[in-house]
Design an enzyme around this catalytic site. Structure first.
Site, short mmCIF file in Angstrom:
data_model
loop_
_atom_site.label_atom_id
_atom_site.label_comp_id
_atom_site.label_asym_id
_atom_site.label_seq_id
_atom_site.Cartn_x
_atom_site.Cartn_y
_atom_site.Cartn_z
N ILE B 15 0.82 -1.21 0.00
CA ILE B 15 0.00 0.00 0.00
C ILE B 15 0.86 1.27 0.00
CG2 ILE B 15 -1.95 -1.14 1.14
CD1 ILE B 15 -1.02 0.26 3.77
N CYS B 16 0.20 2.41 -0.21
CA CYS B 16 0.87 3.70 -0.20
C CYS B 16 1.41 3.98 1.21
CB CYS B 16 -0.10 4.82 -0.58
SG CYS B 16 -0.76 4.66 -2.24
N PRO B 17 2.58 4.56 1.36
CA PRO B 17 3.43 5.02 0.27
C PRO B 17 4.53 4.01 -0.12
CG PRO B 17 4.30 5.89 2.31
CD PRO B 17 3.13 4.99 2.68
N ASN B 19 4.49 1.42 -1.90
CA ASN B 19 4.51 1.04 -3.33
C ASN B 19 5.33 2.06 -4.14
OD1 ASN B 19 2.60 3.08 -3.06
ND2 ASN B 19 0.85 1.72 -3.45
#
Lengths: 277, 80
Positions: B15-17, B19
């Site tokens: 998931i962000c951040p 990735n």
């Protein structure tokens, strides 16, 4: 060096920044900083530089932690009173970030040891509390062609500038130490703890910018602030052709120890001053 | 169209951040002009990562929609 998944996560907020990125974090990780003085300025600087993942942090200080330090020297805890400051600082840095190599010197900088100590570091951070040390650090960094951050605090005020070879040095502005007892020390005049935090943190930011090679350093600028009115001033300063150190006809060709007011250095700490731990 | 992909990373479930962090790490290991392929989840990932990648001066050459996931073809910019 390659970062592990754990390191990518630890440094993710740096790596996301366009001006740091993966490459900038690598530069931080392969960088080395010597913090002179594990006190009001050195404490916050060491905490942030450790958290940032600076590869090697050297700390030099001859003192032990005193109860009166705890109000601002945030790397030292109540349980550390009477412990050498360098040991207390090293323990905290290692808890914050085991990636960091910590080298400690339980002594004070003097004309006959400073060149040998600073030679192994990319950047020097002046977190000292006395004029003799500040002039000595300036002169040594000039002779060794090292970048350094000057910092000073008193009461509600702070000032800092960054020196890199070829730019304005501390002596270009302040020719020589003031007469003894003209300027009171923090222990005589007091200092707001948070002022040390502000200034030491600005110095840490300068170190990180220097290591990643981005932005404008405080070279040829003297940043001063007054926390009582929360006013910051960035004063342009320039190289002084009459500077006794880096001017056209320099009179200073070797390092010297200015006399230190006796009350400012505890005798018991000088006697243990040569022990490297 | 065929791409000369230097490195392919699977960021499904990331998931962000992180990735974006891992995409930047992959881009740091190739030269400007070279290409990586990044597998991303639908939703936030495929909305945010390409935008951030473009903001840093890289080029999105193509986005493949594989149903529940996406493959992003990124060419490293020269700005790095």
């Amino acid at each position: 060096m390659e970062f592990s998944d754990e390191q990518l996560e630890r440094y993710s907020r740096h790596i996301i920044l366009k001006d740091v990125g993966y490459e900038g974090q690598q530069r931080i990780a392969s960088g080395s900083v010597l913090i002179i003085g594990a006190g009001g300025l050195g404490a916050p600087a060491a905490l942030y530089l450790a958290a940032a993942g600076v590869g090697k942090i050297g700390i030099i200080d001859g003192d032990v932690v005193d109860t009166s330090n705890l109000q601002r020297q945030v790397i030292h805890f109540t349980q550390d009173v009477n412990k050498p400051k360098v040991q207390s600082a090293k323990e905290k840095i290692e808890q914050i970030n085991p990636d960091v190599e910590v080298v400690t010197f339980r002594k004070i900088v003097l004309a006959d040891n400073i060149m040998d100590i600073i030679k192994d570091y990319d950047f020097i951070l002046d977190g000292t509390d006395n004029f003799p040390a500040k002039f000595l650090i300036n002169d040594a960094c000039f002779f060794a062609k090292k970048a350094y951050s000057h910092g000073g605090i008193l009461r509600f005020n702070g000032q800092t500038m960054t020196y890199t070879p070829g730019n304005t040095c501390y002596r270009c502005i302040f020719n020589s130490p003031p007469p003894k007892n003209l300027v009171p020390t923090c222990s005589q005049a007091g200092v707001l703890g948070a002022v040390a935090g502000i200034l030491g943190t600005i110095q840490a930011a300068e170190v990180l910018k220097y290591l990643i090679g981005k932005g404008q350093l405080l070279t040829n600028k003297l940043l001063t602030f007054d926390a009582l009115n929360m006013q910051f001033r960035n004063v342009a300063v320039s190289k002084n052709r009459n500077c006794p150190l880096c001017g056209q006809q320099p009179s200073i060709r070797t390092l010297m120890n200015y006399e230190q007011p006796v009350c400012d250095i505890k005798q018991n700490n000088i006697s243990s001053g040569d022990k490297v731990c | 169209m065929e791409f000369d992909i230097k490195k392919s990373i699977d960021l499904l479930g990331v998931i962000c951040p992180m990735n974006f962090v891992k995409t930047k790490a992959a881009l740091a290991h190739i030269k400007p002009g070279e290409i990586i392929e990044v597998k991303l989840d639908e939703g936030e990932s495929i909305i945010n990562v390409p935008r951030s990648v473009k903001e840093e001066g890289h080029k999105i050459l193509k986005v493949f929609n594989d149903g529940q996931s996406f493959r992003l073809i990124i060419q490293k910019g020269s700005d790095q």
